[in-house]
Scaffold this motif. Sequence first.
Motif, PDB file in Angstrom:
ATOM      1  N   SER A  21      58.401  70.874  33.726  1.00  0.00           N
ATOM      2  CA  SER A  21      58.679  70.226  32.545  1.00  0.00           C
ATOM      3  C   SER A  21      59.109  68.561  32.820  1.00  0.00           C
ATOM      4  CB  SER A  21      60.298  70.851  32.124  1.00  0.00           C
ATOM      5  OG  SER A  21      61.043  70.924  33.275  1.00  0.00           O
ATOM      6  N   ALA A  22      58.736  68.159  34.009  1.00  0.00           N
ATOM      7  CA  ALA A  22      59.135  66.812  34.525  1.00  0.00           C
ATOM      8  C   ALA A  22      57.916  65.946  34.667  1.00  0.00           C
ATOM      9  CB  ALA A  22      59.783  66.867  35.808  1.00  0.00           C
ATOM     10  N   ARG A  23      56.816  66.205  33.545  1.00  0.00           N
ATOM     11  CA  ARG A  23      55.607  65.623  33.812  1.00  0.00           C
ATOM     12  C   ARG A  23      55.049  64.593  32.589  1.00  0.00           C
ATOM     13  NH1 ARG A  23      50.883  68.078  34.196  1.00  0.00           N
ATOM     14  NH2 ARG A  23      50.282  66.698  35.541  1.00  0.00           N
ATOM     15  N   GLY A  24      56.496  64.107  32.072  1.00  0.00           N
ATOM     16  CA  GLY A  24      56.549  63.044  30.908  1.00  0.00           C
ATOM     17  C   GLY A  24      55.668  63.751  29.619  1.00  0.00           C
ATOM     18  N   LYS A  25      54.738  62.912  29.303  1.00  0.00           N
ATOM     19  CA  LYS A  25      54.080  63.284  27.939  1.00  0.00           C
ATOM     20  C   LYS A  25      53.442  64.554  27.995  1.00  0.00           C
ATOM     21  CE  LYS A  25      52.026  60.850  24.131  1.00  0.00           C
ATOM     22  NZ  LYS A  25      51.019  59.565  23.541  1.00  0.00           N
ATOM     23  N   ALA A  26      52.812  65.005  29.100  1.00  0.00           N
ATOM     24  CA  ALA A  26      51.948  66.191  29.219  1.00  0.00           C
ATOM     25  C   ALA A  26      52.769  67.197  29.193  1.00  0.00           C
ATOM     26  CB  ALA A  26      51.452  66.042  30.656  1.00  0.00           C
ATOM     27  N   SER A  27      53.968  67.398  29.505  1.00  0.00           N
ATOM     28  CA  SER A  27      55.153  68.352  29.174  1.00  0.00           C
ATOM     29  C   SER A  27      55.561  68.538  27.936  1.00  0.00           C
ATOM     30  CB  SER A  27      56.294  68.253  30.041  1.00  0.00           C
ATOM     31  OG  SER A  27      55.872  68.407  31.412  1.00  0.00           O
TER      32      SER A  27
ATOM     33  N   GLN B 264      48.004  71.706  31.380  1.00  0.00           N
ATOM     34  CA  GLN B 264      48.545  70.334  30.653  1.00  0.00           C
ATOM     35  C   GLN B 264      47.938  69.224  30.502  1.00  0.00           C
ATOM     36  OE1 GLN B 264      52.531  69.747  32.388  1.00  0.00           O
ATOM     37  NE2 GLN B 264      53.439  71.435  31.548  1.00  0.00           N
ATOM     38  N   ASP B 265      47.215  68.895  31.557  1.00  0.00           N
ATOM     39  CA  ASP B 265      46.583  67.763  31.388  1.00  0.00           C
ATOM     40  C   ASP B 265      45.628  67.581  30.384  1.00  0.00           C
ATOM     41  OD1 ASP B 265      48.212  66.721  33.493  1.00  0.00           O
ATOM     42  OD2 ASP B 265      46.975  67.067  35.066  1.00  0.00           O
TER      43      ASP B 265
END
Length: 419
Positions: free
Chosen positions: A293-299, A386-387
């Motif tokens: 949940s800390a991967r910015g827009k991907a999350s 996610q990516d």
Amino acid sequence: LPQLRVPCPVLGYVDDLVLCLRNGDQKAGLQLAHAWSDRIRMKLNVGDDKSALLAPWVPGHEGGEQLCIDGTHVPIVQQYRYLGGLVSFDASVLPALRDVQKRVLEKTAALARWAQAQALPLPLLAKLWVIIVENAVLWLLAHLFACDKIQRKAGRILLGYHARSPIPPILLELTWAPWSTLVPCRRVALLWRVLTSQHSLLRHLVPVAAGIPGSWSNLAAIDAQLVSGRTSLDVPDGHDALLRRHVKEQCELARNNLLLLASSNGLLLHYPKPLPGCSWTLGEFNTPLSRLSARGKASVIFRRLFAGGQGLRGGDRLRCLQPTLGNCCLFCLKHRKRNSETLHHFLLDCPLPSDALSAVRADVESCMDNSSRLAALPIARLRRVQDALLRAWELRKAWLRQEGVLKASNTLRFAKALW
């Protein structure tokens, strides 16, 4: 108050005074308060947010007495902020609720921006919000339905969800208990604290006010009866442990209800179940969508898609959903095919994002077949999923921008032209 005798109720907190006066006693009461403040060398400042008159009439209405302090007219106001809460001249709670909502959303937006810059994981952000925002405003709330709406709006800001996103994932992802569950418990805690305080004037006032329907004391007394099982206001032995146990039970009931709502919601077809053995502890990872949940827009895109297909015209519904002007896939429609733009169609059937998802298609198909498999997916593979979802979403967004239908207001007109 030392050397001050006013024949009316007086509220005092540090340097704040509230005189509860009838029309004919206002001038005399204000003069006594002014004289008392002079004796202790404290100045009564005049202004809408300083010394003011809150009365059940609008400015200019006959019957309002013009009061002065040192030659300065005391303004007549319709709202006044006292100890953090907004009090209205007509005793309405709506202005106070709107004020609380504004403050909550402003603080939440600022916290969300800071957390995004610091790349904080979602569980930690949810815990910080409870400490910084919730604890500051929860005491001011009384209307249970309205307070839940405020909490959900704040949750949507932190999660990056759409305004009409389904409600259950908001509280489940953040591990929050509904405010409608917490507010009655907070009322009981404050009531018992007052009744067990030997030197509190409220200890003598609360039992009287408890007989007034709709008052805070009346609501708190009803809540206390539910907790203790007693009809009287007597504080039970071991009340702290009793209240903690009650809060835990109520939060568990509320969470089980949210899980049932999520599993039975036709708009959450692929919303995953909680992580195996999760404790629902605030600040910990409890759902598959919060693992990364800390991967910015991907999350954010990952959570949006698996929490109701947010942003897709058909949402996350059954594959057999009949295509209409309101839910059809615009890319397929331009290529003379009519398909509903559901989550299943976007991830597995639509040609537009197929190249971006080809490398993770096996994992996507597995998770779409059973969304609980997201919990068992290794972190490295989940990161690749996610990516890939982010790349697929950016492709969709770029195509919509190219066609001039990125704004929702233009999509219906575009669909009508091609239907």
